[in-house]
Design a protein around this motif. Structure first.
Motif, PDB file in Angstrom:
ATOM      1  N   GLU A 184       1.016  -1.302  -0.106  1.00  0.00           N
ATOM      2  CA  GLU A 184      -0.164   0.020  -0.074  1.00  0.00           C
ATOM      3  C   GLU A 184       0.695   1.320  -0.019  1.00  0.00           C
ATOM      4  N   PHE A 185       1.926   1.140   0.767  1.00  0.00           N
ATOM      5  CA  PHE A 185       2.957   2.385   0.687  1.00  0.00           C
ATOM      6  C   PHE A 185       3.484   2.717  -0.498  1.00  0.00           C
ATOM      7  N   ALA A 186       3.886   1.577  -1.205  1.00  0.00           N
ATOM      8  CA  ALA A 186       4.455   1.630  -2.566  1.00  0.00           C
ATOM      9  C   ALA A 186       3.387   2.095  -3.530  1.00  0.00           C
ATOM     10  N   ALA A 187       2.281   1.604  -3.347  1.00  0.00           N
ATOM     11  CA  ALA A 187       1.209   2.081  -4.457  1.00  0.00           C
ATOM     12  C   ALA A 187       0.786   3.518  -4.366  1.00  0.00           C
ATOM     13  N   PHE A 188       0.541   4.011  -3.139  1.00  0.00           N
ATOM     14  CA  PHE A 188       0.243   5.305  -2.943  1.00  0.00           C
ATOM     15  C   PHE A 188       1.317   6.360  -3.738  1.00  0.00           C
ATOM     16  N   ARG A 189       2.774   5.804  -3.856  1.00  0.00           N
ATOM     17  CA  ARG A 189       3.708   6.539  -4.434  1.00  0.00           C
ATOM     18  C   ARG A 189       3.931   6.283  -6.021  1.00  0.00           C
ATOM     19  N   TRP A 222       5.106   3.573  -6.486  1.00  0.00           N
ATOM     20  CA  TRP A 222       6.715   2.710  -6.829  1.00  0.00           C
ATOM     21  C   TRP A 222       6.114   1.038  -6.919  1.00  0.00           C
ATOM     22  N   ARG A 223       7.303   0.366  -7.160  1.00  0.00           N
ATOM     23  CA  ARG A 223       7.168  -0.873  -7.254  1.00  0.00           C
ATOM     24  C   ARG A 223       7.643  -1.543  -5.992  1.00  0.00           C
ATOM     25  N   PRO A 224       6.712  -2.434  -5.362  1.00  0.00           N
ATOM     26  CA  PRO A 224       6.709  -2.934  -3.832  1.00  0.00           C
ATOM     27  C   PRO A 224       8.021  -3.318  -3.457  1.00  0.00           C
ATOM     28  N   PHE A 225       8.743  -4.404  -4.619  1.00  0.00           N
ATOM     29  CA  PHE A 225       9.906  -4.788  -4.102  1.00  0.00           C
ATOM     30  C   PHE A 225      11.082  -3.720  -3.885  1.00  0.00           C
ATOM     31  N   ALA A 226      10.926  -2.569  -4.862  1.00  0.00           N
ATOM     32  CA  ALA A 226      11.830  -1.644  -4.563  1.00  0.00           C
ATOM     33  C   ALA A 226      12.100  -1.146  -3.381  1.00  0.00           C
ATOM     34  N   LEU A 227      10.916  -1.236  -2.610  1.00  0.00           N
ATOM     35  CA  LEU A 227      11.107  -0.451  -1.055  1.00  0.00           C
ATOM     36  C   LEU A 227      11.953  -1.373  -0.263  1.00  0.00           C
ATOM     37  N   PHE A 228      12.262  -2.642  -0.515  1.00  0.00           N
ATOM     38  CA  PHE A 228      13.345  -3.290   0.051  1.00  0.00           C
ATOM     39  C   PHE A 228      14.795  -2.990  -0.170  1.00  0.00           C
ATOM     40  N   LEU A 229      14.901  -2.674  -1.426  1.00  0.00           N
ATOM     41  CA  LEU A 229      16.108  -2.057  -2.101  1.00  0.00           C
ATOM     42  C   LEU A 229      16.569  -0.804  -1.289  1.00  0.00           C
ATOM     43  N   TYR A 230      15.756   0.188  -1.198  1.00  0.00           N
ATOM     44  CA  TYR A 230      15.770   1.413  -0.786  1.00  0.00           C
ATOM     45  C   TYR A 230      16.031   1.217   0.751  1.00  0.00           C
ATOM     46  N   PHE A 231      15.410   0.475   1.768  1.00  0.00           N
ATOM     47  CA  PHE A 231      15.591   0.142   2.963  1.00  0.00           C
ATOM     48  C   PHE A 231      17.161  -0.216   3.059  1.00  0.00           C
ATOM     49  N   ALA A 232      17.479  -1.238   2.260  1.00  0.00           N
ATOM     50  CA  ALA A 232      19.014  -1.977   2.361  1.00  0.00           C
ATOM     51  C   ALA A 232      20.023  -0.750   2.156  1.00  0.00           C
ATOM     52  N   GLU A 272      16.149   0.466  -9.978  1.00  0.00           N
ATOM     53  CA  GLU A 272      15.642   0.808  -8.422  1.00  0.00           C
ATOM     54  C   GLU A 272      16.761   1.346  -7.616  1.00  0.00           C
ATOM     55  N   TRP A 273      17.880   0.559  -7.590  1.00  0.00           N
ATOM     56  CA  TRP A 273      18.932   0.866  -6.762  1.00  0.00           C
ATOM     57  C   TRP A 273      19.476   2.494  -7.317  1.00  0.00           C
ATOM     58  N   ALA A 274      19.349   2.745  -8.324  1.00  0.00           N
ATOM     59  CA  ALA A 274      19.879   3.966  -8.763  1.00  0.00           C
ATOM     60  C   ALA A 274      19.033   5.240  -8.062  1.00  0.00           C
ATOM     61  N   LEU A 275      17.966   4.707  -7.879  1.00  0.00           N
ATOM     62  CA  LEU A 275      16.734   5.808  -7.184  1.00  0.00           C
ATOM     63  C   LEU A 275      16.828   5.539  -5.750  1.00  0.00           C
ATOM     64  N   ALA A 276      17.563   5.059  -5.271  1.00  0.00           N
ATOM     65  CA  ALA A 276      17.625   4.698  -3.783  1.00  0.00           C
ATOM     66  C   ALA A 276      17.925   5.867  -2.918  1.00  0.00           C
ATOM     67  N   SER A 277      19.051   6.645  -3.330  1.00  0.00           N
ATOM     68  CA  SER A 277      19.595   7.729  -2.508  1.00  0.00           C
ATOM     69  C   SER A 277      18.335   8.730  -2.339  1.00  0.00           C
ATOM     70  N   GLU A 278      17.576   8.839  -3.438  1.00  0.00           N
ATOM     71  CA  GLU A 278      16.505   9.953  -3.440  1.00  0.00           C
ATOM     72  C   GLU A 278      15.286   9.304  -2.404  1.00  0.00           C
ATOM     73  N   ARG A 279      15.119   8.109  -2.518  1.00  0.00           N
ATOM     74  CA  ARG A 279      13.992   7.441  -1.722  1.00  0.00           C
ATOM     75  C   ARG A 279      13.975   6.835  -0.510  1.00  0.00           C
ATOM     76  N   TYR A 280      15.399   6.294   0.118  1.00  0.00           N
ATOM     77  CA  TYR A 280      15.503   5.501   1.033  1.00  0.00           C
ATOM     78  C   TYR A 280      14.860   6.194   2.484  1.00  0.00           C
ATOM     79  N   GLU A 281      15.053   7.562   2.515  1.00  0.00           N
ATOM     80  CA  GLU A 281      14.940   8.254   3.928  1.00  0.00           C
ATOM     81  C   GLU A 281      13.274   8.126   3.893  1.00  0.00           C
ATOM     82  N   GLU A 282      12.495   8.178   2.949  1.00  0.00           N
ATOM     83  CA  GLU A 282      10.851   8.086   2.967  1.00  0.00           C
ATOM     84  C   GLU A 282      10.576   6.692   3.424  1.00  0.00           C
ATOM     85  N   VAL A 283      11.515   5.649   3.079  1.00  0.00           N
ATOM     86  CA  VAL A 283      10.984   4.341   3.471  1.00  0.00           C
ATOM     87  C   VAL A 283      11.344   4.160   4.862  1.00  0.00           C
TER      88      VAL A 283
END
Length: 299
Positions: free
Chosen positions: A227-232, A234-244, A268-279
């Motif tokens: 649900e968090f991913a859908a609201f934004r 984003w692809r759900p699996f990508a949130l796991f990469l952003y967190f890592a 998705e890893w290339a986007l992680a620096s912009e998105r991980y704090e939100e995760v």
């Protein structure tokens, strides 16, 4: 796909290259041609590390045949199947495992060798570990370390000065090491840390309705993540990469059995620096989950 210095934090997990692996794996073991294309794609993105093990089926042999010369760091693991019959038998098996890895990988020196079992550090009065230290001192191994099966083993590994590298499992479902301050402690201790099981062996890719019954306790958190991913958008699996990405001072291992799957991870890893704090907001809301569902060894 954007290349950048962050790509060097990534490593390719290769267990599925040598055997069928992963709860969401429907494609099976990839062909050598697909593995070659994944290695090429990762290299073009700036990835230069592959994680394998003596016990990962034909993985080491495949890597040895496909790695294009210099420029790649191979992290492998001692066989977990050391005999308990005698000290001499255990030492001989450990030495043979190192020799077999060197031969399979077509290397004269192992860059990094991890114990696949923490207890092999102290079993046989430390004889196996002393043998590995001698091989390191003789120039056959550059770095030694431990692959920890759980948080307690990870913390124990920090206590050993001869352990250079620690591999741990950590992900959005299993945040025990993050919340316990392990990664900060590892940085302070001068240890190199690899994070595996970023997708919890593929659970991150499953729809909640496809969770097997023994993992039912992950359902609510998986729904929350989706649900968090859908609201934004984003692809759900990508949130796991952003967190890592946000785990301090670590290298992150990602496994893939298909070229397109790896391509999506790199994007998705290339986007992680912009998105991980939100995760991190989402991560804080994930409850502590039972060991029986966050530790694949108990499945």
């Amino acid at each position: 796909m954007t290349n950048g210095p962050d790509a060097t934090r990534l490593g390719l997990g290769s267990v599925q290259w040598g055997q069928r692996y992963g709860i969401a794996n429907t494609a099976g073991q990839p062909s050598s041609g697909d593995v070659a294309r994944m290695i090429e794609l990762a290299g073009q993105a700036g990835v230069n590390t592959i994680d394998t093990a003596r016990d990962y089926g034909s993985s080491e042999e495949l890597i040895g045949a496909l790695i294009p010369g210099e420029g790649w760091r191979i992290v492998t693991k001692l066989t977990a199947r050391l005999p308990v019959t005698s000290v001499d038998d255990a030492v001989m098996a450990a030495s043979a495992s190192v020799a077999d890895s060197l031969e399979a990988l077509h290397e004269s020196v192992l860059d990094t060798l991890l114990l696949h079992r923490l207890e092999h550090l102290t079993d046989w009065n430390g004889a196996v570990w002393r043998t590995l230290l001698e091989l390191r001192d003789a120039g056959r191994i550059r770095h030694l370390g431990i692959s920890a099966l759980g948080p307690n083993e990870a913390w124990t590994a920090l206590e050993y000065p001869d352990v250079d590298v620690i591999q741990v499992a950590s992900n959005l479902f299993d945040q025990r090491l993050v919340r316990g301050g392990f990664f900060d402690a590892a940085v302070a201790a001068g240890k190199e840390v690899f994070v595996r099981s970023v997708f919890l062996q593929g659970v991150a890719h499953l729809h909640p309705d496809r969770l097997p019954s023994h993992l039912a306790e992950l359902r609510e958190s998986l729904i929350q993540i989706r649900e968090f991913a859908a609201f934004r958008g984003w692809r759900p699996f990508a949130l796991f990469l952003y967190f890592a990405y946000g785990t301090r001072g670590t290298r992150v291992l990602i496994g893939a059995e298909a070229v397109e799957q790896l391509r999506e991870c790199l994007i998705e890893w290339a986007l992680a620096s912009e998105r991980y704090e939100e995760v991190l907001e989402l991560a804080a809301a994930i409850p502590i989950l039972p060991e029986s569902v966050v530790n694949p060894w108990q499945w």
